[in-house]
Scaffold this active site. Structure first.
Site, PDB file in Angstrom:
ATOM      1  N   TRP A 145     -10.963   1.504  -5.086  1.00 56.01           N
ATOM      2  CA  TRP A 145     -10.517   0.324  -4.330  1.00 56.01           C
ATOM      3  C   TRP A 145     -10.582  -0.936  -5.185  1.00 56.01           C
ATOM      4  O   TRP A 145     -10.783  -2.036  -4.668  1.00 56.01           O
ATOM      5  CB  TRP A 145     -11.358   0.142  -3.063  1.00 56.01           C
ATOM      6  CG  TRP A 145     -10.995   1.125  -1.997  1.00 56.01           C
ATOM      7  CD1 TRP A 145     -11.694   2.252  -1.655  1.00 56.01           C
ATOM      8  CD2 TRP A 145      -9.847   1.091  -1.134  1.00 56.01           C
ATOM      9  NE1 TRP A 145     -11.048   2.914  -0.650  1.00 56.01           N
ATOM     10  CE2 TRP A 145      -9.917   2.232  -0.302  1.00 56.01           C
ATOM     11  CE3 TRP A 145      -8.768   0.214  -1.002  1.00 56.01           C
ATOM     12  CZ2 TRP A 145      -8.953   2.511   0.668  1.00 56.01           C
ATOM     13  CZ3 TRP A 145      -7.808   0.489  -0.034  1.00 56.01           C
ATOM     14  CH2 TRP A 145      -7.912   1.630   0.783  1.00 56.01           C
ATOM     15  N   SER A 146     -10.415  -0.781  -6.486  1.00 56.71           N
ATOM     16  CA  SER A 146     -10.597  -1.911  -7.388  1.00 56.71           C
ATOM     17  C   SER A 146      -9.442  -2.917  -7.298  1.00 56.71           C
ATOM     18  O   SER A 146      -8.279  -2.582  -7.558  1.00 56.71           O
ATOM     19  CB  SER A 146     -10.715  -1.367  -8.813  1.00 56.71           C
ATOM     20  OG  SER A 146     -10.461  -2.387  -9.743  1.00 56.71           O
ATOM     21  N   ASN A 147      -9.772  -4.164  -6.955  1.00 53.66           N
ATOM     22  CA  ASN A 147      -8.768  -5.242  -6.972  1.00 53.66           C
ATOM     23  C   ASN A 147      -8.229  -5.433  -8.385  1.00 53.66           C
ATOM     24  O   ASN A 147      -7.083  -5.828  -8.585  1.00 53.66           O
ATOM     25  CB  ASN A 147      -9.402  -6.564  -6.526  1.00 53.66           C
ATOM     26  CG  ASN A 147      -9.828  -6.547  -5.072  1.00 53.66           C
ATOM     27  OD1 ASN A 147      -9.128  -6.022  -4.236  1.00 53.66           O
ATOM     28  ND2 ASN A 147     -10.988  -7.119  -4.780  1.00 53.66           N
ATOM     29  N   HIS A 148      -9.093  -5.176  -9.334  1.00 53.26           N
ATOM     30  CA  HIS A 148      -8.721  -5.384 -10.740  1.00 53.26           C
ATOM     31  C   HIS A 148      -7.665  -4.380 -11.209  1.00 53.26           C
ATOM     32  O   HIS A 148      -6.758  -4.740 -11.965  1.00 53.26           O
ATOM     33  CB  HIS A 148      -9.978  -5.301 -11.601  1.00 53.26           C
ATOM     34  CG  HIS A 148      -9.690  -5.153 -13.047  1.00 53.26           C
ATOM     35  ND1 HIS A 148      -9.180  -6.181 -13.817  1.00 53.26           N
ATOM     36  CD2 HIS A 148      -9.788  -4.086 -13.882  1.00 53.26           C
ATOM     37  CE1 HIS A 148      -8.991  -5.745 -15.049  1.00 53.26           C
ATOM     38  NE2 HIS A 148      -9.351  -4.493 -15.112  1.00 53.26           N
ATOM     39  N   LEU A 149      -7.766  -3.133 -10.764  1.00 52.48           N
ATOM     40  CA  LEU A 149      -6.748  -2.139 -11.140  1.00 52.48           C
ATOM     41  C   LEU A 149      -5.371  -2.573 -10.640  1.00 52.48           C
ATOM     42  O   LEU A 149      -4.390  -2.552 -11.380  1.00 52.48           O
ATOM     43  CB  LEU A 149      -7.083  -0.756 -10.564  1.00 52.48           C
ATOM     44  CG  LEU A 149      -8.102   0.117 -11.282  1.00 52.48           C
ATOM     45  CD1 LEU A 149      -8.219   1.462 -10.562  1.00 52.48           C
ATOM     46  CD2 LEU A 149      -7.741   0.339 -12.746  1.00 52.48           C
TER      47      LEU A 149
END
Ligand SMILES: *Cc1c(COP(=O)(O)O)cnc(C)c1O
Length: 294
Positions: free
Chosen positions: A64-68
């Site tokens: 659930w990474s916003n960064h990805l």
């Protein structure tokens, strides 16, 4: 990319009753997918990748990474290939589907292999000119981008609040405050348990710590953990202001701010800035939790 991040005053009965002024730096409005501090953290990494003539961005994150998602969209925008190593067993969710839609190649790796990021990176680097971006975009280039939040401000503040995962954003803010010689105290809210380590991380990034106050008791059990009190708080705030926040980062930091205002931590007439670091796509995995409250 032009940055659109207004500085918006919010009035709530709590602020009025305690005589404090609270503004929000709306970094959540910068971009729907390259959200908030993730854009700030990517900016100079993209410059550097370009300068080094690397055509592929390689980065890392949880499912659930916003960064990805931010990296996948930034790659599509600025014409880089993107590869994301995802921690844990292969799963599917709307955030990962959006990463794929932006053209990111996803590689799932065990938690054990994930620990050695350099090793994963080197395997790809042998195949193409790749640029390494750490989990969450952390690193010295990232602090440069976050410093610019301070340079953009129109008002002077007594206090600035932000959430911390790695402390990179907080380090950039502290550097920006010193650069501008502002008389501002920076309040940092780690979203992980035992958040004292954030001070060490900030020092590694050369952040001046005299102006920093860490509030380590607002983690609600640890990273991505929440409870009905936090969820209720987030819901009430969203409904009272129309400003979307989420329980993993901005919800915890804002809860800390409200709790401290309630406890008369700030004298009347204090001017406070809350940095809304964005990351609202992470909410997609958590919306059901809200239905269980009340
Ligand atoms: C990633 C993220 C953070 C954490 O930032 P750090 O620089 O790692 O401390 C804070 N808020 C949001 C919304 C995020 O997505």
């Amino acid at each position: 990319m032009e940055i659109y991040s207004p500085e918006q005053q919010v009035t709530l009965p709590l602020y009025q009753s305690k005589g404090v002024e609270v503004f929000f730096k709306r970094d959540d409005m910068i971009h729907p997918f390259i959200s908030g501090n993730k854009w700030r953290k990517l900016k100079y990494n993209l410059h550097k990748a370009n300068y080094l003539q690397k055509d592929t961005l390689v980065t890392f994150g949880g499912a659930w990474s916003n960064h990805l998602l931010a990296t996948s969209c930034a790659g599509a925008t600025y014409h880089f290939r993107t590869i994301g190593f995802v921690r844990g067993e292969a799963i599917n969710n709307p955030l990962l589907d959006m990463c794929r839609l932006f053209g990111m190649q996803l590689i799932f790796v065990s938690r054990e292999d994930y620990r050695n990021k350099q090793n994963l990176f080197q395997q790809l680097e042998n195949l193409a000119p790749c640029y390494f971006i750490d989990e969450g975009g952390a690193g010295i280039e990232a602090t440069r981008g976050c410093k610019e939040i301070i340079a953009e401000l129109h008002n002077a503040y007594d206090h600035i609040f932000c959430a911390a995962g790695t402390g990179t954003t907080a380090a950039g803010l502290a550097l920006g405050i010193t650069d501008k010689q502002l008389h501002t105290q920076l309040h940092v809210i780690p979203v992980l348990k035992n958040g004292g380590f954030i001070a060490e991380e900030m020092k590694i990034l050369d952040a001046p710590m005299e102006l920093v106050q860490l509030h380590i008791d607002y983690h609600f059990g640890g990273y991505a953990k929440s409870n009905p009190i936090l969820l209720e708080f987030v819901k009430d705030f969203v409904q009272a202001t129309g400003i979307m926040i989420e329980p993993t980062y901005s919800g915890k930091a804002l809860f800390a701010l409200h709790d401290l205002i309630q406890k008369d931590f700030f004298p009347a007439k204090s001017k406070i800035l809350f940095v809304h670091t964005g990351g609202l796509t992470g909410l997609l995995g958590q919306l059901e939790k809200f239905n269980k409250v009340q």
